[in-house]
Design an enzyme around this catalytic site. Structure first.
Site, short mmCIF file in Angstrom:
data_model
loop_
_atom_site.label_atom_id
_atom_site.label_comp_id
_atom_site.label_asym_id
_atom_site.label_seq_id
_atom_site.Cartn_x
_atom_site.Cartn_y
_atom_site.Cartn_z
N ASP A 1 0.86 -1.17 0.00
CA ASP A 1 0.00 0.00 0.00
C ASP A 1 0.90 1.23 0.00
O ASP A 1 1.73 1.39 0.90
CB ASP A 1 -0.87 -0.05 1.25
N ILE A 2 0.77 2.08 -0.98
CA ILE A 2 1.61 3.27 -1.10
C ILE A 2 1.51 4.16 0.14
O ILE A 2 2.47 4.80 0.52
CB ILE A 2 1.28 4.05 -2.40
N ASN B 1 -4.92 13.62 -9.78
CA ASN B 1 -5.61 14.19 -10.93
C ASN B 1 -5.20 15.66 -11.01
O ASN B 1 -4.63 16.20 -10.07
CB ASN B 1 -7.13 13.97 -10.87
N ASP C 1 -4.80 8.51 -5.45
CA ASP C 1 -5.02 9.90 -5.04
C ASP C 1 -5.94 9.98 -3.83
O ASP C 1 -5.63 10.64 -2.83
CB ASP C 1 -5.61 10.66 -6.23
N SER D 1 -0.86 5.90 -13.97
CA SER D 1 -1.78 5.82 -15.12
C SER D 1 -2.34 4.44 -15.41
O SER D 1 -3.15 4.29 -16.32
CB SER D 1 -1.15 6.40 -16.41
N GLY E 1 -4.34 2.60 -13.60
CA GLY E 1 -5.64 2.34 -12.99
C GLY E 1 -6.75 3.02 -13.79
O GLY E 1 -7.06 2.62 -14.92
N TYR F 1 -6.79 5.63 -15.45
CA TYR F 1 -6.38 6.22 -16.73
C TYR F 1 -6.10 5.17 -17.80
O TYR F 1 -5.66 5.48 -18.89
CB TYR F 1 -5.19 7.15 -16.54
#
Length: 180
Positions: free
Chosen positions: A9-10, A23, A33, A121, A123, A125
Site C-alpha cells: 500500500d503506497i 488528478n 489519489d 496511469s 488504474g 487512466y
C-alpha cells in the site's frame, strides 16, 4: 540508485517521499489519489489548495510534479504528479515517463534519498499494465539521481502486477537483487 519492487500500500511506505498519482485538480480523487488524501489527512488538501491558489490555478499539467507535506503519512513529503490518460490514437508515453523523471527531480530538490511510486496511469487512466511497468522501469533506471545510495521503490497493489514487474525487470537486467 537502488530499485525495489514491492507488494503493498503506497500510503504505508516509510520513505522520504511518496508519489501521488494525482488528478490535475490536486484536490483528491479516487484510487491512489484518494487513498493518499484520506490517510494523509487534511494537511495535504490544505497544501494542495494553496498550490491551486498560487502557482497552479488551473491545476497541475500531466507530466509535471510538485511536492506538499505528507500530513499523517509515514513519509516526509507527497510528490503529486498527473499521469496521462491512455490513448490508442496518440503516443503519450513521453508524458508518462516525465511523471517519473519530474518526481525524481522534485525528490532530489527536497533532499529525499528514498521515494515510493505507484504504477502511474495504470488504474483509472487505463494505461496497459505491462507497458506502464516497462515505461516506469525504463525511466527509473535511466533518470539521474544525485545519491547513488538512494532508493526508488515501485509499490504494486496486486500480486500478479508484482510478478509481471519482476518478469519485466528480469528480462531487461537479470534477476532483481532487492526484492522485498
Amino acid at each position: 540508485m537502488r530499485l525495489e519492487l514491492v507488494l503493498g500500500d503506497i500510503t504505508e511506505q516509510h520513505v522520504d517521499a511518496v508519489v501521488n498519482a494525482a488528478n490535475s485538480s490536486l484536490l483528491g480523487g479516487s484510487g491512489v489519489d484518494g487513498a493518499i488524501h484520506r490517510r494523509g489527512g487534511p494537511e495535504i488538501l490544505r497544501a494542495c489548495r494553496a498550490l491551486r491558489a498560487g502557482a497552479y490555478p488551473n491545476g497541475l499539467p500531466a507530466g509535471q510534479a510538485v511536492a506538499t507535506t505528507a500530513g499523517l503519512l509515514p513519509a516526509g513529503w507527497v510528490i503529486h504528479t498527473v499521469g496521462p490518460v491512455y490513448s490508442e490514437r496518440e503516443d503519450r508515453s513521453q508524458v508518462l515517463r516525465s511523471c517519473y523523471r519530474e518526481s525524481l527531480r522534485v525528490a532530489a530538490e527536497l533532499g529525499a534519498r528514498s521515494i515510493a511510486f505507484p504504477l502511474i496511469s495504470a488504474g483509472a487512466y487505463r494505461w496497459p499494465v505491462r507497458n506502464a511497468i516497462e515505461l516506469a522501469l525504463a525511466e527509473l533506471r535511466s533518470a539521474p539521481w544525485p545519491d547513488a545510495a538512494g532508493t526508488a521503490r515501485l509499490v504494486l497493489w496486486q500480486p500478479q502486477t508484482l510478478a509481471l514487474a519482476r518478469d519485466v525487470l528480469a528480462a531487461t537486467t537479470g534477476p532483481e537483487p532487492g526484492t522485498a
